[in-house]
Scaffold this motif. Structure first.
Motif, PDB file in Angstrom:
ATOM      1  N   THR A  84     -85.206 -47.822 -24.169  1.00  0.00           N
ATOM      2  CA  THR A  84     -83.804 -48.111 -24.476  1.00  0.00           C
ATOM      3  C   THR A  84     -83.383 -47.426 -25.775  1.00  0.00           C
ATOM      4  OG1 THR A  84     -83.893 -50.227 -23.320  1.00  0.00           O
ATOM      5  CG2 THR A  84     -82.176 -49.981 -24.977  1.00  0.00           C
TER       6      THR A  84
ATOM      7  N   ASP B  40     -79.609 -47.170 -18.320  1.00  0.00           N
ATOM      8  CA  ASP B  40     -80.764 -47.945 -18.791  1.00  0.00           C
ATOM      9  C   ASP B  40     -81.009 -49.084 -17.811  1.00  0.00           C
ATOM     10  OD1 ASP B  40     -82.823 -48.857 -20.305  1.00  0.00           O
ATOM     11  OD2 ASP B  40     -81.579 -49.685 -21.922  1.00  0.00           O
ATOM     12  N   GLU B  41     -82.068 -48.974 -17.046  1.00  0.00           N
ATOM     13  CA  GLU B  41     -82.432 -49.959 -16.029  1.00  0.00           C
ATOM     14  C   GLU B  41     -81.252 -50.373 -15.150  1.00  0.00           C
ATOM     15  OE1 GLU B  41     -85.239 -52.837 -16.999  1.00  0.00           O
ATOM     16  OE2 GLU B  41     -85.731 -51.988 -18.961  1.00  0.00           O
TER      17      GLU B  41
HETATM   18 MG   LIG Z   1     -85.065 -51.398 -22.544  1.00  0.00          MG
END
Ligand SMILES: [Mg+2]
Ligand SMILES: Nc1ncnc2c1ncn2[C@@H]1O[C@H](COP(=O)(O)OP(=O)(O)OP(=O)(O)O)[C@@H](O)[C@H]1O
Lengths: 229, 407
Positions: A47, A168-169
Motif C-alpha cells: 500500500t 490497492d486490493e
Molecule cells: Mg495494504
C-alpha cells in the motif's frame, strides 16, 4: 524507459514512536499496457508503495518519474491536478461519492477536467456500458452491490483517460464470482484500450490473471516475474 | 460547478433532521429578532415623530443661540426672512416661537417660569396644545392672556381670571415686565413641564420682552414635506440664510431623546447579538459535523483530483443554504404577524397611554415594517454562516488525505 520509472524508492514513517521503514529501496519500471499484480505478505509495503506511485504520499528518498515528470517534485496542488489528469484510482472500499448516481460519479471526474456536459455524459455512459452496468447508470452507490460499485469505480478511474490505473486490493471486499467478473472486465479493458493496470492483491485467483507478478517483502522487491499467457 | 452544487445540496438532506433543526433554530431566531426590532423601531419612530411634531425637523435661530440661550440671541422675523425660508425646497410649515425664562408672581408666591410665546392657531394645529386645557379656555390670536401649567398654578395659588405678574430680562437690556390674566390651565404629564410652563400669544410675548424691536423670535421650527431630505434642506437653508443664523436638526434639539433611543437600541442589539451567537454556534456545530463525518469522502475526492478549494466551496454552499433558507422561513413566518401588528398596533392603556397622548403619540405599540429590519436579519445570519464555515473550511484545507482514507 517505461511509463513509470522508480528509482531507489524509500519510505520511512516517522510519526510513529519507532520509525517504520515501510519501503527500503525499490527500483522498478512499468511499461505501457501492463497488467501487473503486486503481492507480498501483510505489512510488506504494498500500500505504501502504491500510494507513493499514485502521488498520494511523498517518498522519503528516491524518484518516481511518470512519462518524464518527476512527481516527487510537484507541489501538493500540482499533484492533485496531476492525479486528476494522469492517474486512475480504484480503492478497496470502492469510495464512490454516495450522493451521486453511477453516471454522475463517472462524469464528475471529467467535469473536474473541464469537459463539456455533452462529452462527459456520453463518455460516462460508454464507460459504464463497457464495465457492464449500463442498465444501472442512475443508481446511487447505496443501491448497487459491491461488485457493481467496484465496476463503477473502474469506470471512474478510466474516465479521465489516465496513463495507468492503480488499485490497492480492489477485490478484497468482493466474493469470488464478483472478483472473477471484475478481473475479466479489467483484462478486457486492458486488452482493448491498452490501459495499464497495477494492482495489489492477496488473492491467488487474482494473481493467476496477472501477466506480471512483483513480490514485495519488507519493503523490497524480492521477485519480479513475467507470466506468458 | 453544477455537480459541486448537487453534492452540497444532496449532502445537506442526508441528515434531514439535523438540517431541519438547524434551519429551524435560525428561523426562530429571525422570528424573535424581527418581532423585537419591528416593535423597537416602531416605538422609536413614534417617539421621534411626536418629538418632531413639537420642535420641528429643523430650527432656525440667531447664530449661537443653541449653545447660549440668551434672549439677546433672538432674531427679527421679517416678511423678507419668512419668504426666503419658504422659498427653500422641501420646507412646509413654519412655527415661530419666542421663549424666555422669567419669574412669575401671584400674591406672596414667586417662581421661575418658562414662557413661550407662540401663534395659537399654528401651535394648536401642530401640537394640539388646546387638548391640554383642563380649565378655562385656549389662547386666541394676539391674546393678552396666559395659560398656566397646573402644578405651577397650584404653587402660585393662582386660578383662571387671576392676574399674574411676570418679570424677566427683555431684549437688548430692557426689563420685561407685565401683568397678565390667566385664561386657562394646562395639564402636562411630565412634571418638569407642569412645574414651569406658561404659554401666551406670540405678539403678547413680543410686546413684553421687546417693546422697541418688533417681531423678534428665539426659534423658528420648520416642518418638511419629505423628512428623508432633511440634511440636504438643512444645508440649503443654512446657505440661503448665511452665517447670522444657525439651522439645526431635531437630533440636536432632542439630543436627550436621541440618546435614550440609542441606549435602548444598543440594549436591543446586544440581546440580538446573544440570540445570534447561540444560533451561530448551532450552525457551526452542524457544519463541523457535516465536515468531519465526510472526511473520508472528501479524501477520496482529493485523491481522484479535486482541488481543496472546490471542497471548501461545497461547505460554503451548504452553510449558506442552511442560513438562507432559515432566514427566508423566519421572514415568511413573521411577516403575517408583523403586518397584522403594523396595521393593528397593540393598544396601550392606563398612565402610559395618557402620557403617550400628551406627547401626541397614538397610545399603542406600533410595529415597523421598514425594509432594513428584514435586510439586517438576513445579512446578520449570512455573515454568521460565513463565520461558522471558516473553521470547517480550514479543516478541509489541512486534513491529511491518507489518514482520512484509512479512517
Ligand atoms: Mg495494504
Ligand atoms: N501511516 C503509517 N504510519 C506508520 N506506519 C505505517 C503507516 N502506514 C503503514 N505503516 C507501516 O508500514 C508497513 C507497510 O505497510 P503497508 O500498509 O504498506 O503494507 P501492505 O503490504 O499494504 O499490507 P496489507 O497487505 O496488510 O495491506 C507496515 O509495517 C505498516 O505497519
Amino acid at each position: 524507459m517505461g511509463i513509470i520509472d522508480i528509482k531507489n524508492l524509500h519510505k520511512v514513517y516517522t510519526d510513529t514512536k519507532i520509525p517504520v521503514k515501510a519501503v527500503n529501496g525499490i527500483d522498478l519500471s512499468f511499461q505501457e499496457g501492463e497488467f501487473t499484480a503486486i503481492v507480498g505478505p501483510s505489512g510488506s509495503g504494498k500500500t505504501t508503495f502504491l500510494n507513493m506511485v499514485g502521488g498520494l504520499d511523498t517518498p522519503t528518498e528516491g524518484e518516481i518519474i511518470i512519462d518524464g515528470t518527476n512527481i516527487s517534485h510537484l507541489k501538493s496542488r500540482q499533484l492533485i491536478d496531476y492525479r486528476l489528469n494522469h492517474i486512475g484510482f480504484v480503492f478497496q472500499a470502492y469510495n464512490l461519492i454516495p450522493v451521486l448516481t453511477a453516471i454522475e460519479n463517472v462524469a464528475f471526474i471529467m467535469q473536474l477536467q473541464g469537459k463539456s456536459k455533452k462529452v462527459r455524459n456520453k463518455r460516462a455512459k460508454e464507460l459504464l456500458d463497457a464495465v457492464g452496468i449500463g442498465d444501472k447508470i442512475n443508481n446511487r452507490p447505496g443501491d448497487l452491490s459491491g461488485g457493481q460499485q467496484q465496476r463503477v469505480s473502474v469506470a471512474r478511474a478510466l474516465a479521465s483517460k489516465p496513463k495507468f490505473i492503480l488499485a490497492d486490493e480492489p477485490t478484497a471486499n468482493l466474493d469470488s464470482k464478483s472478483t472473477s467478473d471484475l478481473l475479466d472486465m479489467m483484462l478486457k479493458m486492458n486488452k482493448e484500450s491498452k490501459i495499464t493496470f497495477i494492482f495489489s492483491t492477496h488473492d491467488q485467483r487474482v494473481m493467476d490473471k496477472a501477466r506480471r507478478i512483483i513480490t514485495i517483502d519488507d519493503g523490497l522487491v524480492v521477485k519480479d516475474e513475467k507470466v506468458d499467457k | 460547478m453544477d455537480t459541486i452544487i448537487k453534492i452540497a445540496w444532496r449532502d445537506l438532506w442526508r441528515n434531514k433532521k439535523r438540517t431541519f433543526i438547524t434551519m429551524g433554530s435560525i428561523m426562530l431566531a429571525v422570528f424573535l429578532a424581527m418581532f423585537m426590532r419591528s416593535m423597537q423601531i416602531g416605538s422609536y419612530n413614534n417617539m421621534i415623530l411626536a418629538g418632531v411634531t413639537e420642535v420641528g425637523y429643523l430650527q432656525v435661530h440667531d447664530s449661537g443661540y443653541w449653545n447660549n440661550k440668551s434672549i439677546n440671541k433672538s432674531f427679527v422675523y421679517t416678511k423678507n426672512l419668512k419668504k426666503k425660508i419658504e422659498s427653500v425646497e422641501n420646507v412646509s410649515n413654519l412655527i415661530p416661537r419666542l421663549e424666555s425664562f422669567a419669574l412669575g408672581s401671584f400674591g406672596n408666591q414667586t417662581k421661575g417660569i418658562f414662557l413661550i410665546g407662540t401663534n395659537p392657531e399654528i401651535e394648536d394645529q401642530q401640537t394640539h396644545l388646546s387638548r391640554k386645557i383642563v380649565k378655562g379656555r385656549y389662547l386666541k390670536k394676539d391674546d393678552t392672556g396666559i395659560l398656566l401649567a397646573e402644578k405651577l398654578a397650584k404653587f402660585l395659588k393662582a386660578d383662571v381670571n387671576d392676574t399674574i405678574v411676570i418679570l424677566g430680562q427683555g431684549y437688548q437690556g430692557v426689563t420685561a415686565a407685565g401683568k397678565y390674566e390667566v385664561v386657562g390651565i394646562l395639564k402636562f404629564l411630565a412634571q418638569e413641564q407642569d412645574n414651569k410652563m406658561v404659554y401666551t400669544s406670540l405678539s403678547n410675548a413680543q410686546n413684553m420682552i421687546s417693546p422697541y424691536v418688533p417681531d423678534i423670535l428665539s426659534s423658528l421650527s420648520i416642518m418638511l414635506d419629505n423628512p428623508n431630505k432633511m440634511v440636504k434642506t438643512q444645508a440649503e437653508l443654512q446657505k440661503t440664510l448665511g452665517n447670522n443664523y444657525e439651522v439645526i436638526t431635531w437630533r440636536t434639539v432632542l439630543s436627550e431623546m436621541v440618546q435614550t433611543i440609542q441606549g435602548d437600541n444598543a440594549g436591543g442589539i446586544i440581546m440580538l447579538l446573544i440570540l445570534y451567537i447561540v444560533v451561530g454556534f448551532g450552525i457551526f456545530g452542524t457544519v463541523l459535523m457535516m465536515t468531519l463525518e465526510r472526511r473520508r469522502e472528501f479524501a477520496v475526492m482529493v485523491s481522484v483530483g479535486m482541488r481543496r478549494g472546490k471542497l471548501s466551496f461545497v461547505i460554503l454552499i451548504e452553510t449558506l443554504v442552511i442560513g438562507f433558507l432559515g432566514v427566508i422561513c423566519g421572514i415568511i413566518i413573521s411577516l403575517p404577524f408583523l403586518i397584522y401588528l403594523h396595521i393593528n398596533p397593540i393598544p396601550v392603556s392606563g398612565e402610559i397611554a395618557d402620557m403617550m397622548i400628551q406627547y401626541n403619540m397614538v397610545p399603542a405599540i406600533p410595529f415597523s415594517l421598514q425594509g432594513y429590519i428584514f435586510l439586517n436579519q438576513g445579512f446578520t445570519v449570512l455573515i454568521l454562516a460565513l463565520i461558522a464555515s471558516l473553521y470547517p473550511i480550514f479543516i478541509i484545507n489541512r486534513f491529511k488525505v491518507l489518514n482520512a482514507l484509512r479512517g
